[in-house]
Design a protein around this motif. Structure first.
Motif, short mmCIF file in Angstrom:
data_model
loop_
_atom_site.label_atom_id
_atom_site.label_comp_id
_atom_site.label_asym_id
_atom_site.label_seq_id
_atom_site.Cartn_x
_atom_site.Cartn_y
_atom_site.Cartn_z
N THR A 184 52.30 63.81 84.89
CA THR A 184 51.23 64.63 84.33
C THR A 184 49.93 63.83 84.22
OG1 THR A 184 52.98 65.58 82.98
CG2 THR A 184 50.75 66.25 82.48
N ALA B 254 46.45 64.74 86.17
CA ALA B 254 45.27 65.05 85.37
C ALA B 254 43.99 64.61 86.06
CB ALA B 254 45.36 64.41 83.99
N LYS C 98 46.18 76.79 87.41
CA LYS C 98 47.03 75.75 87.97
C LYS C 98 47.17 74.59 86.98
CE LYS C 98 47.59 73.12 92.21
NZ LYS C 98 47.03 72.80 93.53
N SER C 99 46.06 74.23 86.34
CA SER C 99 46.11 73.15 85.35
C SER C 99 47.01 73.53 84.19
CB SER C 99 44.70 72.86 84.83
OG SER C 99 43.82 72.60 85.89
N LEU C 100 46.92 74.78 83.75
CA LEU C 100 47.74 75.23 82.62
C LEU C 100 49.21 75.20 82.98
CD1 LEU C 100 45.74 78.21 81.10
CD2 LEU C 100 46.23 75.99 80.08
N SER D 57 50.61 73.48 85.18
CA SER D 57 51.04 72.11 85.46
C SER D 57 51.49 71.38 84.20
CB SER D 57 49.91 71.35 86.12
OG SER D 57 50.38 70.13 86.63
N LEU D 58 51.05 71.86 83.04
CA LEU D 58 51.51 71.25 81.80
C LEU D 58 53.01 71.43 81.62
CD1 LEU D 58 48.76 72.23 79.22
CD2 LEU D 58 49.49 69.92 79.78
N LEU D 59 53.52 72.59 82.08
CA LEU D 59 54.95 72.86 81.94
C LEU D 59 55.71 72.47 83.20
CD1 LEU D 59 54.82 76.33 80.19
CD2 LEU D 59 55.38 74.13 79.19
N VAL D 60 55.18 72.84 84.35
CA VAL D 60 55.83 72.56 85.63
C VAL D 60 54.81 71.82 86.50
CG1 VAL D 60 57.05 73.56 87.56
CG2 VAL D 60 57.00 74.76 85.38
N PRO D 61 54.98 70.50 86.67
CA PRO D 61 54.00 69.73 87.47
C PRO D 61 53.76 70.38 88.83
CG PRO D 61 55.56 68.26 86.42
CD PRO D 61 56.04 69.66 86.12
N ARG E 221 63.46 72.59 80.35
CA ARG E 221 62.29 73.34 79.88
C ARG E 221 62.47 74.84 80.11
NH1 ARG E 221 56.86 69.81 81.37
NH2 ARG E 221 57.46 68.01 80.12
N TYR F 220 45.30 68.20 77.92
CA TYR F 220 45.90 67.04 78.59
C TYR F 220 45.65 65.74 77.84
CZ TYR F 220 47.31 69.32 82.93
OH TYR F 220 47.95 70.09 83.86
#
Lengths: 271, 535
Positions: free
Chosen positions: A99, A103, A113-115, A117-121, B15, B457
């Motif tokens: 992560t 970033a 996509k950024s959101l 990616s927090l859960l699923v890279p 998850r 982040y």
């Protein structure tokens, strides 16, 4: 990305040295090392170039735009093309390496996509490639607080490699690495810049590394530029006068892993 | 194959499973808690709330009502003071008896044998029982037994706060420097000598400071207990509530907020004062005497104001009264219909606490960001004020209002929990945010990340463990609050207890109280496990 600064001044106040009028032109694709004694203003200069610090006076142009004259959206898009390697990489201890690396591209990814990616890279392959270049591919899914200071510094470099910016600013990028690893890692950074035609500016404490890896050397002393020469033209005398009568200081704080204290829930007011 | 394995996120399955589990549980929990946002915008409910709130202005200020209000404020102060005093009388012997710092066996072989350590354990269990039952439950019980008025509140405070003080006093004594006390015991001094000359000098300041803090809490609790008829501001509020008199309620709420602010300031002042006078010997003695004198006068005046007749409680007829009461109370009933009712009440209470805490976390996050100064100074001041207001009004007082907005039932309780806890969590979240290292977020902004994403982040991972710990900790408190929320009609075990006590079925009430205790203990354990896992 080319850079042009003139008469750049930064005043922190009486007790802290800043920059006292710096002129510097750097063409796109150049690789420049900044050397000089502790407190000479290397970090201030880099922070100015990275738009982290607004100069007290003087002109600064990054890629032909003046960062403090443009709109916020334009500044953000400019910043997404600047990558900074920090001496102490500012990575949250609980974040995973994958992560932290991904970033690097938050500036150009769409928000969804950024959101997600927090859960699923979202780009494991990309992060892995970047980490492979600094020999950390096996740490992909580790948490940052499981890594040593030197490993963290390389994660910071991998993030910038993944970001692939047009301008790379590196502040003591290899200070926490042993000599051979430092040389190798610096070579990775230089090769990346050369292959993509990106501009690379690095401040370095190790003079021999700077002379070996960078075509152009800028010596900074007391907030001014002492010399600005091709590496081959830097003489023994240049270095001697640059570091002459350097006060014996304990040295700049090394890249230490910042551990935030855990706060337990006991001892709180309960009503 | 190798490549594939390396490319798979090892945390992904976990998850996904956890998210699915949360989603699958969310619906039934919401259903049990009666979550129905539509009720909030239903025209009928809106009309009730708006006419109620419209009545807030002008504040009631006729001289008759102000006289009542003044009396109630004094009574509330007196309840808190006498309650804390009695709690001290209970706590001191419990704490001294259960602390290991005065243990004679700890300094070496002793002739006293095993009964002293055993006594310590018994005292600890008694402490746990006392503080495990919320003061509101005691108050409701005592109102039924001794009638309306402040005596019930004083006794309830004495029992619950006695347990709480005993526990914390014990912890303070245990963690104090034991060497002076041990030296006195080893030299043949009595336990009393060791306490007075060895232990108290090192622990006194902390003990006193905590007592003052508890007094401040007792003040709030005294108001809340009035809602079930135990005197003071709360009882006045209950009457105005039933008369649906908005102006009076607004006046009472204002008086309450001022009282809480006053107590907050006084307690802060006293504790700072004690911390400062610790250094200077002469002033310390003088201050100590002055403080003691003022405290004694305050207690005396409070005692007279309430007119608490301890003689009646411990008189010759009282013994048989208490015995009869205990006979009706014990043993707890356990017939099948009651157990089924308790089961569904417990599930409802659990769901209420979960929904309330989850909503509170949302409220807290939404308010913490501006309260941490991320959207300018004006927004910071404004949200801090809102947070303080939400926090100052106790859950049960909120519940009397949310019951109007959402109708009777657990959803009103969850909303009330969310409002009060949201204020608490918002403040704690904001403090965590302000204290978190800013470097990670700043670096992301510098590489062009939008503000919201830089927060997610860079800042969130720094504060997430603390936020989570705070939330779980509040959940432990909320399960206890959810259990008594039913007293004002917000469902769960509380409603059942209220009902059983109204019918004077004390053995049934005893079972419900046991269920409350058990539920709170289970939640404590689950929360502790979760905190350890995620810490």
């Amino acid at each position: 990305m080319d850079l042009r600064i003139s008469a750049l001044r930064i005043d922190y106040g009486a007790d802290q040295p800043g920059l006292a009028g710096v002129d510097l032109d750097i063409a796109a694709g150049e690789r420049v090392a900044i050397i000089g004694p502790s407190g000479a203003g290397k970090t201030s200069l880099l922070r100015c170039l990275g738009t982290a610090l607004r100069p007290s006076s003087g002109n600064i142009e990054i890629g032909r735009v003046q960062p403090w004259q443009i709109s916020r959206a334009a500044l953000r898009s400019l910043r997404s093309r600047i990558g900074t390697v920090h001496q102490a990489p500012p990575l949250p201890p609980r974040q995973r390496v994958v992560t932290a690396t991904l970033a690097g591209r938050l500036g150009c990814w769409p928000a969804w996509k950024s959101l997600l990616s927090l859960l699923v890279p979202q780009d494991i392959a990309g992060a892995r490639t970047a980490l492979e270049r600094v020999d950390l591919q096996d740490k992909l899914f580790e948490r940052c607080d499981q890594l040593s200071g030197g490993q963290l510094q390389r994660v910071g470099i991998a993030r910038v490699l993944y970001q692939a910016p047009a301008l790379i600013l590196a502040d003591e990028p290899v200070s926490a690495l042993d000599p051979s690893l430092a040389d190798h890692t610096l070579a990775v950074l230089c090769d990346d810049a050369r292959n993509r035609g990106a501009t690379l500016i690095a401040s370095l404490h190790a003079v021999e590394l700077a002379l070996a890896r960078f075509p152009r050397i800028v010596g900074v002393r007391d907030g001014r530029i002492a010399f600005d020469k091709p590496a081959s033209a830097v003489s023994e005398d240049d270095l001697k006068s640059l570091y002459a009568s350097e006060r014996v200081t304990p040295g700049e704080p090394g890249a230490t892993h910042v551990v935030t204290p855990r706060v337990s829930a006991t001892g709180l007011p309960c009503c | 194959m190798l490549l594939n394995r390396d490319m798979r996120d090892p945390a992904l399955t976990q998850r996904l499973l956890l998210s699915m589990l949360a989603l699958m549980l969310a619906w039934p929990i919401g259903h049990v808690a009666g979550v129905n946002p539509a009720a909030l915008v239903e025209p009928a409910n809106l009309r009730v709330v708006s006419s109620f709130v419209a009545g807030f202005w002008p504040l009631a200020h006729d001289s008759f009502f102000l006289g009542l209000l003044g009396d109630a404020v004094l009574q509330t102060l007196a309840i808190a003071t006498v309650g804390t005093l009695l709690a001290l009388l209970i706590a001191i012997p419990l704490a001294i008896g259960s602390t290991a710092a005065l243990s004679v066996t700890a300094i070496g072989p002793s002739p006293s044998g095993l009964w002293r350590p055993a006594l310590r354990q018994v005292l600890r269990a008694l402490t746990l029982l006392l503080r495990g039952v919320p003061e509101l439950v005691w108050a409701l019980l005592f109102v039924r037994v001794f009638g309306l008025g402040p005596s019930a509140a004083v006794l309830a405070l004495a029992l619950t706060y006695g347990g709480m003080l005993a526990k914390v006093f014990g912890e303070i004594l245990d963690s104090a420097d034991r060497r002076p006390a041990k030296a006195i015991l080893a030299a043949g001094g009595s336990r009393l000598d060791a306490l007075m000359y060895g232990l108290l000098p090192v622990a006194a300041a902390e003990l006193l400071s905590y007592t003052v803090y508890r007094w401040e809490c007792a003040l709030r609790a005294a108001v809340v207990m009035g809602l079930v008829g135990a005197g003071g501001l709360g009882q006045l509020m209950d009457q105005s509530m039933k008369a649906f008199n908005g102006g009076e309620i607004a006046s009472i709420l204002t008086a309450f907020l001022l009282l809480v602010l006053f107590a907050d300031a006084l307690s802060g002042l006293l504790r700072r004062w004690m911390a400062n006078t610790r250094k200077d010997g002469r002033w310390r003695a003088l201050n100590g005497w002055a403080f003691g004198l003022i405290a004694a006068l305050a207690c005396l005046a409070s005692w007279r104001h309430i007119g608490l007749d301890l003689g009646a409680l411990f008189g010759d007829r009282a013994g048989s009264d208490i015995a009869r009461f205990l006979r009706e109370f014990l043993p707890p009933a356990h017939d099948a219909t009651l157990l089924a009712k308790i089961g569904s009440g417990a599930v409802e209470t659990l769901a209420t606490s979960l929904v309330g805490t989850a909503l509170a976390a949302l409220v807290g996050i939404a308010l913490a960001l501006p309260a941490a100064g991320r959207t300018g100074a004006v927004a910071k001041t404004l949200t801090r004020f809102v947070l303080n207001l939400l926090r100052a009004v106790p859950e049960l007082v909120w519940a009397t209002i949310t019951v109007l907005a959402a109708g009777l039932g657990p959803f009103a309780g969850a909303l009330a929990l969310a409002l009060h806890t949201g204020g608490v969590l918002g403040r704690l979240y904001a403090e965590a945010l302000e204290n978190a290292p800013p470097a990670a977020e700043a670096a992301l902004k510098l590489s062009g990340a939008p503000r919201a994403l830089a927060f997610l982040y860079g800042a969130l991972p720094e504060v997430a463990p603390q936020w989570l710990a705070y939330t779980l900790y509040r959940w432990e408190i909320n399960i206890r609050m959810a259990a008594v929320m039913g007293f004002v009609g917000a469902g769960g075990l509380g409603q059942l207890l209220y009902y059983e006590l109204s019918l004077f079925r004390l053995d049934n009430a005893c079972s419900v109280i046991c269920a409350m205790l058990a539920l709170a203990l289970v939640v404590d354990q689950v929360s502790a496990i979760l905190r350890r896992k995620m810490g």
